[in-house]
Design a protein around this motif. Structure first.
Motif, PDB file in Angstrom:
ATOM      1  N   THR A 122      56.487  42.725 -18.539  1.00  0.00           N
ATOM      2  CA  THR A 122      55.257  41.998 -18.258  1.00  0.00           C
ATOM      3  C   THR A 122      54.598  41.506 -19.540  1.00  0.00           C
ATOM      4  O   THR A 122      54.840  42.049 -20.620  1.00  0.00           O
ATOM      5  N   ASN A 123      53.727  40.499 -19.409  1.00  0.00           N
ATOM      6  CA  ASN A 123      52.956  40.072 -20.585  1.00  0.00           C
ATOM      7  C   ASN A 123      51.715  40.932 -20.782  1.00  0.00           C
ATOM      8  O   ASN A 123      51.014  40.794 -21.784  1.00  0.00           O
ATOM      9  N   GLY A 124      51.420  41.798 -19.827  1.00  0.00           N
ATOM     10  CA  GLY A 124      50.354  42.781 -19.979  1.00  0.00           C
ATOM     11  C   GLY A 124      48.955  42.296 -19.673  1.00  0.00           C
ATOM     12  O   GLY A 124      48.032  43.111 -19.548  1.00  0.00           O
ATOM     13  N   THR A 125      48.757  41.008 -19.520  1.00  0.00           N
ATOM     14  CA  THR A 125      47.397  40.482 -19.401  1.00  0.00           C
ATOM     15  C   THR A 125      46.695  40.900 -18.117  1.00  0.00           C
ATOM     16  O   THR A 125      45.460  40.842 -18.035  1.00  0.00           O
ATOM     17  N   LEU A 126      47.456  41.322 -17.119  1.00  0.00           N
ATOM     18  CA  LEU A 126      46.863  41.674 -15.824  1.00  0.00           C
ATOM     19  C   LEU A 126      46.747  43.184 -15.623  1.00  0.00           C
ATOM     20  O   LEU A 126      46.320  43.641 -14.562  1.00  0.00           O
ATOM     21  N   PHE A 165      46.294  38.296 -26.602  1.00  0.00           N
ATOM     22  CA  PHE A 165      46.618  39.409 -27.503  1.00  0.00           C
ATOM     23  C   PHE A 165      45.751  40.620 -27.177  1.00  0.00           C
ATOM     24  O   PHE A 165      46.248  41.742 -27.019  1.00  0.00           O
ATOM     25  N   ARG A 166      44.454  40.413 -27.062  1.00  0.00           N
ATOM     26  CA  ARG A 166      43.535  41.518 -26.774  1.00  0.00           C
ATOM     27  C   ARG A 166      43.873  42.176 -25.433  1.00  0.00           C
ATOM     28  O   ARG A 166      43.829  43.400 -25.306  1.00  0.00           O
ATOM     29  N   LYS A 167      44.231  41.350 -24.456  1.00  0.00           N
ATOM     30  CA  LYS A 167      44.561  41.907 -23.135  1.00  0.00           C
ATOM     31  C   LYS A 167      45.858  42.715 -23.180  1.00  0.00           C
ATOM     32  O   LYS A 167      45.972  43.760 -22.516  1.00  0.00           O
ATOM     33  N   ALA A 168      46.859  42.242 -23.946  1.00  0.00           N
ATOM     34  CA  ALA A 168      48.127  42.973 -24.045  1.00  0.00           C
ATOM     35  C   ALA A 168      47.925  44.312 -24.749  1.00  0.00           C
ATOM     36  O   ALA A 168      48.485  45.339 -24.326  1.00  0.00           O
ATOM     37  N   VAL A 169      47.131  44.318 -25.821  1.00  0.00           N
ATOM     38  CA  VAL A 169      46.854  45.561 -26.536  1.00  0.00           C
ATOM     39  C   VAL A 169      46.100  46.534 -25.629  1.00  0.00           C
ATOM     40  O   VAL A 169      46.401  47.737 -25.589  1.00  0.00           O
ATOM     41  N   GLN A 170      45.138  46.021 -24.867  1.00  0.00           N
ATOM     42  CA  GLN A 170      44.395  46.886 -23.953  1.00  0.00           C
ATOM     43  C   GLN A 170      45.313  47.430 -22.853  1.00  0.00           C
ATOM     44  O   GLN A 170      45.163  48.583 -22.419  1.00  0.00           O
ATOM     45  N   ALA A 171      46.268  46.613 -22.410  1.00  0.00           N
ATOM     46  CA  ALA A 171      47.227  47.082 -21.402  1.00  0.00           C
ATOM     47  C   ALA A 171      48.034  48.256 -21.926  1.00  0.00           C
ATOM     48  O   ALA A 171      48.286  49.236 -21.202  1.00  0.00           O
TER      49      ALA A 171
END
Length: 394
Positions: A122-126, A165-171
């Motif tokens: 996944t790209n992690g944003t969700l 980027f911020r969303k992927a790191v938070q994921a």
């Protein structure tokens, strides 16, 4: 896939591989699947081509429109049932962005209910904290999250969306907080390779246990930026850094591996030999267990959103289509020894040309990446243009 950490710290891995080697793949721990004797494929399933990003290197050219001939829920469930009956070792949900498919949770639950081991790319944003919890509850064992730079500027530019980027790191943090195993996946090009050291440090700060480097393969939109591919020597220098970090790091803290460059296994053997490292024999043995390090058409299979079957996720071209699960069950397609595509990929070392054809290591390496050779020379059997093995020896 070259598991650098496992090969560098191989004693325990060799004994574990021997212990599990003759077991059916579905009974083998995921980290040892490559060394199992029974050869059933890990299936990379692009369940959708819908995506909320537009990454420059996307191998299926995913986007917001999606694919009109996507497998229906019932067709997808029939496919899962067939994979379960085959007892494949792992089903990896990918996309596009798999979390955008409306029935994703239904399919993930269905796969778990049928006894399949599953993972998510996944790209992690969700992945909010709530979504991370639901992923874990669905039975998915591992989540690979793409992070293509150590800085917001680099990652967001490559993925064509501010803030991702911020969303992927938070994921990554959200998954870590609930004990869901994650890994960082980075595709290296000339646009981000200088950040690899910083990205490794960021991974350690985030306590991510797996760091996976993909070398750009010219498939999908990746064809359009193939001039951004690293040179063979640049790729080798990155390998040297990864090798050094793998030697230094506790293997319990982080596993480092590369994808789409089977020659990395040969580079690693050469490094161990030059340094007089006692792990050389163990590493050689583990590479021999894999048969060859290019698993396309053998230990790896790909199914696209509309059910087309290919030898690997980067081979989604008409020339390499094996069949479609709407016309024939996956198990029937995969076990058809007369299928010309499968026959070619499974016997690939017999047909290699150029320096790959004459290389003493071709049985260990498997001849590098055939899709990269096809893109560069229009010949699937030509030498892998990313391999620098001859140059390193001179």
């Amino acid at each position: 896939m070259i598991r650098i950490t496992q090969l560098v710290h191989g004693k325990g891995t060799v004994s574990d591989a021997l212990k599990h080697r003759k077991k059916p793949p579905h009974q083998v721990p995921s980290r040892l699947l490559a060394f199992a004797e029974t050869r059933r494929p890990v299936v990379f399933w692009n369940i959708t081509s819908m995506c909320n990003l537009a990454c420059a290197h996307c191998y299926i050219s995913a986007g917001t429109a999606g694919h009109s001939r996507e497998l229906t829920t019932e067709e997808a469930k029939a496919f899962i049932e067939d994979l379960a009956q085959m007892k494949i070792p792992l089903l990896l949900f990918t996309g596009g962005e798999p979390l955008m498919r409306r029935d994703f949770w239904e399919l993930a639950d269905y796969a778990t209910a049928h006894g399949l081991k599953t993972a998510l790319s996944t790209n992690g944003t969700l992945i909010t904290r709530e979504v991370a919890t639901r992923i874990k509850e669905s039975g998915i064992e591992y989540v690979g999250i793409s992070l293509d730079g150590a800085t917001e500027e680099t990652h967001d530019r490559m993925r064509n969306q501010p803030g991702c980027f911020r969303k992927a790191v938070q994921a990554l943090r959200n998954c870590a907080d609930i004990g869901l195993k994650t890994g960082i996946r980075v595709t290296l090009t000339r646009d981000n390779y200088k950040e690899i050291g910083s990205l490794l440090e960021l991974s350690r700060e985030l306590h991510v246990p797996r760091f996976c480097v993909y070398w750009l393969v010219p498939s999908g939109r990746g064809r359009e930026i193939y001039d951004r591919q690293l040179s063979p020597l640049e790729a080798y220098r990155i390998f040297e850094l990864l090798y050094q970090r793998a030697c230094e790091l506790d293997p319990e803290q982080m596993e480092i591996l590369t994808v789409d460059a089977p020659q990395d296994g040969i580079y690693l053997l050469e490094k161990l030999k030059e340094e007089g490292n006692p792990e050389y024999e163990n590493a050689l043995r583990l590479l021999q267990y894999t048969g060859d390090s290019c698993s396309a058409g053998d230990r790896v299979a790909n199914v696209d959103p509309s059910g087309n079957v290919y030898p690997c996720q980067f081979a989604q071209m008409d020339e390499f289509k094996i069949g479609n699960v709407r016309d024939k069950r996956f198990s029937e397609l995969w076990n058809d020894a007369a299928n010309p595509v499968l026959k070619a990929f499974r016997d690939k070392t017999k047909f290699l040309r150029g320096k790959c054809g004459s290389c003493v290591y071709k049985e260990l390496c498997g001849g590098g990446c055939r899709i990269r050779a096809f893109a560069r020379y229009g010949d699937i059997w030509a030498e892998d243009p990313l391999c620098n093995y001859d140059g390193i020896q001179s």
